[in-house]
Design an enzyme around this catalytic site. Structure first.
Site, mmCIF file in Angstrom:
data_model
loop_
_atom_site.group_PDB
_atom_site.id
_atom_site.type_symbol
_atom_site.label_atom_id
_atom_site.label_comp_id
_atom_site.label_asym_id
_atom_site.label_seq_id
_atom_site.Cartn_x
_atom_site.Cartn_y
_atom_site.Cartn_z
ATOM 1 N N LYS A 212 -9.003 7.726 -5.323
ATOM 2 C CA LYS A 212 -8.589 7.257 -3.996
ATOM 3 C C LYS A 212 -8.738 8.347 -2.935
ATOM 4 O O LYS A 212 -8.829 9.528 -3.215
ATOM 5 C CB LYS A 212 -7.165 6.698 -4.054
ATOM 6 C CG LYS A 212 -7.163 5.297 -4.693
ATOM 7 C CD LYS A 212 -5.849 4.586 -4.599
ATOM 8 C CE LYS A 212 -6.012 3.177 -5.230
ATOM 9 N NZ LYS A 212 -4.731 2.466 -5.333
ATOM 10 N N ARG A 248 -3.841 3.002 -13.946
ATOM 11 C CA ARG A 248 -5.072 2.253 -13.643
ATOM 12 C C ARG A 248 -6.156 3.235 -13.203
ATOM 13 O O ARG A 248 -5.998 3.897 -12.182
ATOM 14 C CB ARG A 248 -4.756 1.228 -12.537
ATOM 15 C CG ARG A 248 -5.918 0.355 -12.118
ATOM 16 C CD ARG A 248 -5.451 -0.599 -11.007
ATOM 17 N NE ARG A 248 -6.525 -1.464 -10.565
ATOM 18 C CZ ARG A 248 -7.429 -1.108 -9.652
ATOM 19 N NH1 ARG A 248 -7.383 0.072 -9.085
ATOM 20 N NH2 ARG A 248 -8.383 -1.951 -9.299
HETATM 21 C C1 7PJ Z 1 -4.779 -0.866 -6.953
HETATM 22 C C2 7PJ Z 1 -4.967 -2.165 -7.391
HETATM 23 C C3 7PJ Z 1 -3.569 -0.182 -7.304
HETATM 24 C C4 7PJ Z 1 -2.944 -2.179 -8.469
HETATM 25 C C5 7PJ Z 1 -6.669 -1.545 -6.214
HETATM 26 C C6 7PJ Z 1 -8.869 1.030 -5.660
HETATM 27 C C7 7PJ Z 1 -8.488 -0.003 -4.682
HETATM 28 N N1 7PJ Z 1 -4.063 -2.832 -8.152
HETATM 29 N N2 7PJ Z 1 -6.170 -2.586 -6.914
HETATM 30 N N3 7PJ Z 1 -2.687 -0.901 -8.072
HETATM 31 N N4 7PJ Z 1 -5.861 -0.482 -6.240
HETATM 32 N N5 7PJ Z 1 -2.017 -2.798 -9.216
HETATM 33 O O1 7PJ Z 1 -8.992 0.814 -6.864
HETATM 34 O O2 7PJ Z 1 -9.074 2.179 -5.157
HETATM 35 O O3 7PJ Z 1 -3.283 0.961 -6.951
HETATM 36 S S1 7PJ Z 1 -8.215 -1.640 -5.407
#
Ligand code: 7PJ
Length: 268
Positions: A212, A248
């Site tokens: 990020k 994640r």
């Molecule tokens: C997240 C997400 C996060 C959850 C994205 C990226 C942007 N879902 N979807 N948590 N980020 N739960 O992957 O940089 O931080 S999309």
């Protein structure tokens, strides 16, 4: 030895995805990538067909379904582990769960559509309630909080109560601080540093900061998301130390290894 958190591998099925540059836009590439992440040690795969990165445009329901359903169906035929669907649309979540997904990852914390809480209850799957201030197109314009840690926790506990009132079982609910979603660098750092405030709610916590922009805010040379592995690992380790149960990430192999070494250091 403390148990390491589980790792969620990201499978973007979006032509404009910021860190995969469209290379995963075809069904075959997405499925191959998902299976590779499983081989690298992913405990769960997160399938997303609508980019929610800052400034991204919305995608129609039809386009989103056409992107993610064949990927989930193909993965389901070749792997029996948990699959998460990253969507804010209840119709997409429903179709994904019918195709074999076991978790609904909703960046709007079931607040994106009025039907979302009831559909989550009907599906009976795990649900991730992620915090976001504003909406993706404009959320990074001027994020503002008096106390970001307390406000994010209170908002998520409120969303969890709304989900439970609609019939979602307490043990299905995950909370996620939503790193980068309507937050400055200082907000993101405070949420990471005080992640234990979120784990103290008793709900399991998912944390996602992989590649990020906050990493570039610390290291300005890291304008390419692919150059943010070091920062991603530092954030994953800190989140694990503060009690996150699911991390994640894009770089599954490196994250699993870092978490395994951290768990080994912590001893028996
Ligand atoms: C997240 C997400 C996060 C959850 C994205 C990226 C942007 N879902 N979807 N948590 N980020 N739960 O992957 O940089 O931080 S999309």
């Amino acid at each position: 030895m403390i148990r390491r958190p589980r790792v969620m591998g990201i499978v973007n099925v979006t032509p404009d995805s910021f860190s995969d540059g469209g290379r995963l836009s075809t069904l075959e590439a997405a499925v191959t990538h998902g299976l590779a992440l499983v081989t690298q040690g992913a405990d769960i795969l997160d399938i997303g067909g609508e980019s929610t990165r800052p400034g991204a445009d919305p995608v129609s329901e039809g386009d989103e379904l056409a992107r993610v359903l064949p990927v989930i169906e193909a993965l389901r035929r070749q792997w029996d582990g948990p699959i998460s669907i990253d969507t804010l649309k209840p119709a997409v979540a429903r179709a994904a769960v019918k195709a074999g997904a076991t978790m609904w990852n909703d960046v709007t914390a079931l607040g994106g559509r009025s039907a979302s809480p009831a559909v989550a209850a009907e599906l009976g799957c795990d649900v991730v309630l992620m915090h976001m201030q504003g909406e993706p197109r404009t959320m990074q314009a001027a994020p503002r909080y008096d106390d970001v840690v307390v406000e994010v926790r209170d908002r998520l506990v409120e969303r969890a109560a709304a989900a439970m009132a609609a019939g979602v079982a307490r043990e299905r609910i995950w909370l996620d601080p939503g790193i980068g979603f309507g937050k400055t660098l200082d907000h993101n750092l405070a949420l990471t540093r005080h992640l234990d405030v979120l784990t103290a709610t008793g709900f399991p916590v998912l944390f996602g900061a992989s590649r990020k922009r906050m990493i570039q805010a610390v290291d300005p040379s890291a304008h390419d998301p692919l150059d943010r592995l070091g920062g991603s690992l530092a954030l994953a380790l800190e989140a694990a130390r503060r009690g996150a149960e699911l991390i994640r990430v894009h770089d599954v192999r490196e994250t699993v290894q870092a978490l395994a070494v951290q768990a080994a250091i912590s001893g028996p």
